[in-house]
Design an enzyme around this catalytic site. Sequence first.
Site, PDB file in Angstrom:
ATOM      1  N   ARG A  15      78.651  67.979  42.232  1.00 31.88           N
ATOM      2  CA  ARG A  15      78.447  66.850  43.156  1.00 31.88           C
ATOM      3  C   ARG A  15      77.220  67.081  44.035  1.00 31.88           C
ATOM      4  NH1 ARG A  15      84.275  66.706  45.599  1.00 31.88           N
ATOM      5  NH2 ARG A  15      83.421  65.247  47.118  1.00 31.88           N
ATOM      6  N   LYS A  69      81.301  61.416  56.096  1.00 31.37           N
ATOM      7  CA  LYS A  69      81.001  59.973  56.022  1.00 31.37           C
ATOM      8  C   LYS A  69      82.279  59.146  56.181  1.00 31.37           C
ATOM      9  CE  LYS A  69      79.291  60.346  51.824  1.00 31.37           C
ATOM     10  NZ  LYS A  69      79.396  61.808  51.566  1.00 31.37           N
ATOM     11  N   ARG A  85      89.996  70.217  52.477  1.00 28.91           N
ATOM     12  CA  ARG A  85      90.478  68.841  52.644  1.00 28.91           C
ATOM     13  C   ARG A  85      91.811  68.643  51.907  1.00 28.91           C
ATOM     14  NH1 ARG A  85      86.432  64.211  51.424  1.00 28.91           N
ATOM     15  NH2 ARG A  85      86.073  65.473  49.581  1.00 28.91           N
ATOM     16  N   ARG A 130      74.220  55.156  46.169  1.00 29.27           N
ATOM     17  CA  ARG A 130      74.048  56.556  45.792  1.00 29.27           C
ATOM     18  C   ARG A 130      72.886  56.763  44.842  1.00 29.27           C
ATOM     19  NH1 ARG A 130      79.554  58.435  46.734  1.00 29.27           N
ATOM     20  NH2 ARG A 130      79.671  60.649  46.313  1.00 29.27           N
ATOM     21  N   ARG A 171      92.328  66.685  46.560  1.00 29.57           N
ATOM     22  CA  ARG A 171      91.661  65.742  45.664  1.00 29.57           C
ATOM     23  C   ARG A 171      91.235  66.461  44.385  1.00 29.57           C
ATOM     24  NH1 ARG A 171      87.048  62.193  48.665  1.00 29.57           N
ATOM     25  NH2 ARG A 171      85.761  62.952  46.953  1.00 29.57           N
TER      26      ARG A 171
END
Length: 207
Positions: A163, A13, A127, A88, A152
């Site tokens: 998540r 996204k 990531r 969300r 992160r």
Amino acid sequence: MDLVMFGPPGAGKGTQARRLVEAHKIPQLSTGAMMREERKSGSDLGARFDSYMSEGKLVPDKMVLELIEKRLRQDDAKGGAIFDGFPRTVPQAEALDIVLKSLGRKVDGVVVLDVPENEIVERITGRRVDAAGQEYHVRYNPPPPGVEVTQRADDNEETVKTRFRVYQEKTEPVLEYYKKSGTIVHLIEGTGSLDDITQRIQDALRG
Ligand code: AP5
């Protein structure tokens, strides 16, 4: 144009929203990035965000809505926005409709990035982010030599599982909300090269 980027954690996204910003000259409004900024500032509000984010849980709607409403009223968002990681929950989607209506706008489309779960886990765990917030991937988009990167805090395997569960329970129903309200939903195959995915999105938006 007001566009919602939709999909599970790690679907791309943020990556695709940044590319649409350049093409459409409207800002990317990422609630996750705004919260990470607030956390970095060391404020009390940032510490409250952190208590939810570090566990992969959703920040309460009221706090998110305050953040987004304030941001939406800034000058650069007057001509539209690309929402990344928001809404969300169904109450967030309803609240967004109300705020946009008050500004004489509406959600013009929802871009759903469809990526299989195994690829998503690889994307999230690979990531990396540099000090300026630029994102990379150890395999698909490695940082240039000499650039220091970190992972992160919520990209560890355990938090990613939470998540996902939260996405399925709280966020997937948002898609039904948009379908029922007649908002245009573009289902985009989210695998392949970044350029190919951007092209698919642009083609879909052109209709
Ligand atoms: P947030 O920051 O929104 O995280 P997320 O939704 O989990 O999404 P990600 O940022 O992980 O993924 P993405 O889909 O943007 O993918 P990306 O482009 O980075 O939220 C974090 C937390 O904040 C939440 O858990 C919650 O606590 C809180 N929060 C935020 N908003 C909230 C809200 N509205 N309400 C309540 N709480 C909220 O790509 C991922 C990786 O894959 C990158 O490394 C990228 O380089 C790579 N990649 C992308 N595309 C490709 C491709 N085509 N091929 C190969 N690699 C690719």
